[in-house]
Design a protein around this motif. Sequence first.
Motif, PDB file in Angstrom:
ATOM      1  N   GLY A 295       0.793  -1.228   0.000  1.00  0.00           N
ATOM      2  CA  GLY A 295       0.000   0.000   0.000  1.00  0.00           C
ATOM      3  C   GLY A 295       0.821   1.271   0.000  1.00  0.00           C
ATOM      4  O   GLY A 295       0.326   2.331   0.376  1.00  0.00           O
TER       5      GLY A 295
ATOM      6  N   GLU B 114      -2.494   1.559  -9.014  1.00  0.00           N
ATOM      7  CA  GLU B 114      -2.848   1.752  -7.606  1.00  0.00           C
ATOM      8  C   GLU B 114      -3.075   3.226  -7.301  1.00  0.00           C
ATOM      9  O   GLU B 114      -3.968   3.584  -6.524  1.00  0.00           O
ATOM     10  CB  GLU B 114      -1.754   1.185  -6.706  1.00  0.00           C
ATOM     11  CG  GLU B 114      -2.083   1.258  -5.220  1.00  0.00           C
ATOM     12  CD  GLU B 114      -1.010   0.618  -4.356  1.00  0.00           C
ATOM     13  OE1 GLU B 114      -1.213   0.545  -3.133  1.00  0.00           O
ATOM     14  OE2 GLU B 114       0.031   0.189  -4.902  1.00  0.00           O
TER      15      GLU B 114
ATOM     16  N   ARG C 294      -2.604  -5.602   0.586  1.00  0.00           N
ATOM     17  CA  ARG C 294      -2.851  -5.299   2.001  1.00  0.00           C
ATOM     18  C   ARG C 294      -4.008  -4.323   2.215  1.00  0.00           C
ATOM     19  O   ARG C 294      -4.832  -4.513   3.110  1.00  0.00           O
ATOM     20  CB  ARG C 294      -1.566  -4.723   2.605  1.00  0.00           C
ATOM     21  CG  ARG C 294      -1.624  -4.507   4.099  1.00  0.00           C
ATOM     22  CD  ARG C 294      -0.285  -3.987   4.580  1.00  0.00           C
ATOM     23  NE  ARG C 294      -0.123  -4.112   6.016  1.00  0.00           N
ATOM     24  CZ  ARG C 294       1.007  -3.822   6.661  1.00  0.00           C
ATOM     25  NH1 ARG C 294       2.057  -3.397   5.983  1.00  0.00           N
ATOM     26  NH2 ARG C 294       1.090  -3.972   7.964  1.00  0.00           N
ATOM     27  N   ASP C 295      -4.083  -3.287   1.395  1.00  0.00           N
ATOM     28  CA  ASP C 295      -5.086  -2.228   1.560  1.00  0.00           C
ATOM     29  C   ASP C 295      -6.452  -2.723   1.086  1.00  0.00           C
ATOM     30  O   ASP C 295      -6.638  -2.996  -0.112  1.00  0.00           O
ATOM     31  CB  ASP C 295      -4.659  -1.005   0.757  1.00  0.00           C
ATOM     32  CG  ASP C 295      -5.657   0.141   0.853  1.00  0.00           C
ATOM     33  OD1 ASP C 295      -6.605   0.034   1.667  1.00  0.00           O
ATOM     34  OD2 ASP C 295      -5.492   1.135   0.117  1.00  0.00           O
TER      35      ASP C 295
ATOM     36  N   TYR D 211      -7.988  -0.612  -1.912  1.00  0.00           N
ATOM     37  CA  TYR D 211      -7.355  -0.898  -3.201  1.00  0.00           C
ATOM     38  C   TYR D 211      -7.751  -2.294  -3.683  1.00  0.00           C
ATOM     39  O   TYR D 211      -8.069  -2.496  -4.864  1.00  0.00           O
ATOM     40  CB  TYR D 211      -5.843  -0.771  -3.075  1.00  0.00           C
ATOM     41  CG  TYR D 211      -5.057  -1.236  -4.277  1.00  0.00           C
ATOM     42  CD1 TYR D 211      -5.501  -0.973  -5.573  1.00  0.00           C
ATOM     43  CD2 TYR D 211      -3.859  -1.929  -4.123  1.00  0.00           C
ATOM     44  CE1 TYR D 211      -4.772  -1.394  -6.678  1.00  0.00           C
ATOM     45  CE2 TYR D 211      -3.128  -2.353  -5.223  1.00  0.00           C
ATOM     46  CZ  TYR D 211      -3.598  -2.095  -6.495  1.00  0.00           C
ATOM     47  OH  TYR D 211      -2.883  -2.513  -7.589  1.00  0.00           O
TER      48      TYR D 211
END
Length: 568
Positions: free
Chosen positions: A449, A482, A549-550, A553
């Motif tokens: 992220g 991203e 991880r995010d 996103y």
Amino acid sequence: MPTTRDPETFSRLDAPFAVGEWEVHARSNEIRRGTRRIKLEPKVMQVLCFLAARPGTVVSREELEAEAWPGMVVTYDAVTSAIIKLRKALGDEARHPRYIETLSKSGYRLIAEVRGGVQDPPDLPAGRAARAPWPIALRSLAAFVVLSLIAVWLLPNGSDPTVSDGGGTVPTSGHIPGIAVLPFVNLGAVPEQDYFADGITEDLITDLSKLSGLWVVARNSAFAYRGGTESEPAIARELGVDYVLKGSLQRSADRIRINVRLVDGLRGSNLWAERYDRQIDDLFALQDEIAASILSAIEVEIAPSDRARLGRSHLASIEAYDAFLRGLDHYGRRSHQDTQMAIDHYRRAIAIDPEFARAYAGLALVYVRDAVDGWDLGAEDGLAKAEELIARARALDRMIPQVYFVQGQIDLYRRNYGAAIRSAEEAISIKPNYADAHALLAWILHFAGRADDGLVSMERAVRLNPRVPAIYRLVRGALHYENGDIDRALADFEAAVDMSPSFQLSRVWLAAAYAAADRPGDAEWETREILALDPGFSVSHVRRAFPIRDPIYRERFLDDLRRAGLPD
């Protein structure tokens, strides 16, 4: 029997012509037989037309690459993939060919009859939607995302000589001298000794790359000039370096002869040249002597920390080193057979010299890639073997950067982001010019992220490897995606697919980016590519396999894939 034709006539394709039982329509990228029509990719059509211009003549892989991928350094499988697709479309067989014959170590020959003529160049279809479906064999999802990068990262990848920011380097504060070490020429009577010349070159690149006061062009970009006719100043300008090192090597049973020449990249004049004739047992001392002479000639100061990196903790026997270089050569060829041969050579190096840490690290890389390609091991088995090997390598020599490169990949796959970042940074601390480690760090930061930090790492990777491999395009494109910069993301994803046709991972991101760009036709086309050979591939699989991880996103990425037509 085939008839000889002027190759230039086939560079201007308009009227149909016939190859064996098939009618070729280059303008529409189709071959036809009766009522049957088969669409070919533009690159595959270019290969067919190039062969058709030379019926009965052996055409080398390099000639086909220059014709279909001009100005690019593509992956080894680009031509192979095109030939496989062409044979499949024509209904041909490699073992009993009626159309295209393979000649070992020479190239390909069209053996079918060619009839008809051609006139004007076609307007090739523009955009992705015009391209024919390209098969994608998606690997085991457990290791699909992260580990597939290892299978590409440490190979001579498909590359593009351009950089999106308009040059071969990224500006830095202050001037650090740069050098490109071109592949040494094998002057021996045995062509099979090329692996040894390549290995010596790669070792020299590795040694110089450990210096913080010098930046060294990565192997991928330097080896793109193998056999080329470019002048040293031209190469220096293209790569953005100050110096170019060229050399030749001849090995006999117990002796080695090396000629080395260091050229000023601006003027083209020799700064230093030397000829060495030594016992083969003196090879490691000779490598150190050459590196020291280069540094002296360009007046690079060696920091105390650099001296520690340059030290060799273990000198392998020449027999073990030779087996190691053979393993390295086969590892780079990327085929099932070559992978097994790489394993055999690395194991032999370890059997000869159980303290040879680099052989353990090399074998770890093979096992990780082997897990990805799914030839002999499951993903977890491959990871376990790789971890065992790098633990042994680390115990023997903690200054091998590839150990931390592999560990970073494994840590990321297991979603241990902090450890993955530390592993990539450790590889860079040992080898500051390790371009692939900078790119790996960018990839980890993407999943963690931290896209802006990842783009900074990618700038460093591209500076060190200015011919921008396809894997770098994917990483940089994912970082742009991203950040919501879809236009830049699409430029990188599309280039990655063009440079490395079998690079399946980039197509998943490309489908999502097309959806984000409101190009549903292109997005659905990419999704059909995926589902054609893997009907079970789904959004839920992506959710499990991609270590994003995010959550915001991750959901945006999954939503784009749904809009691209990927089933839940």
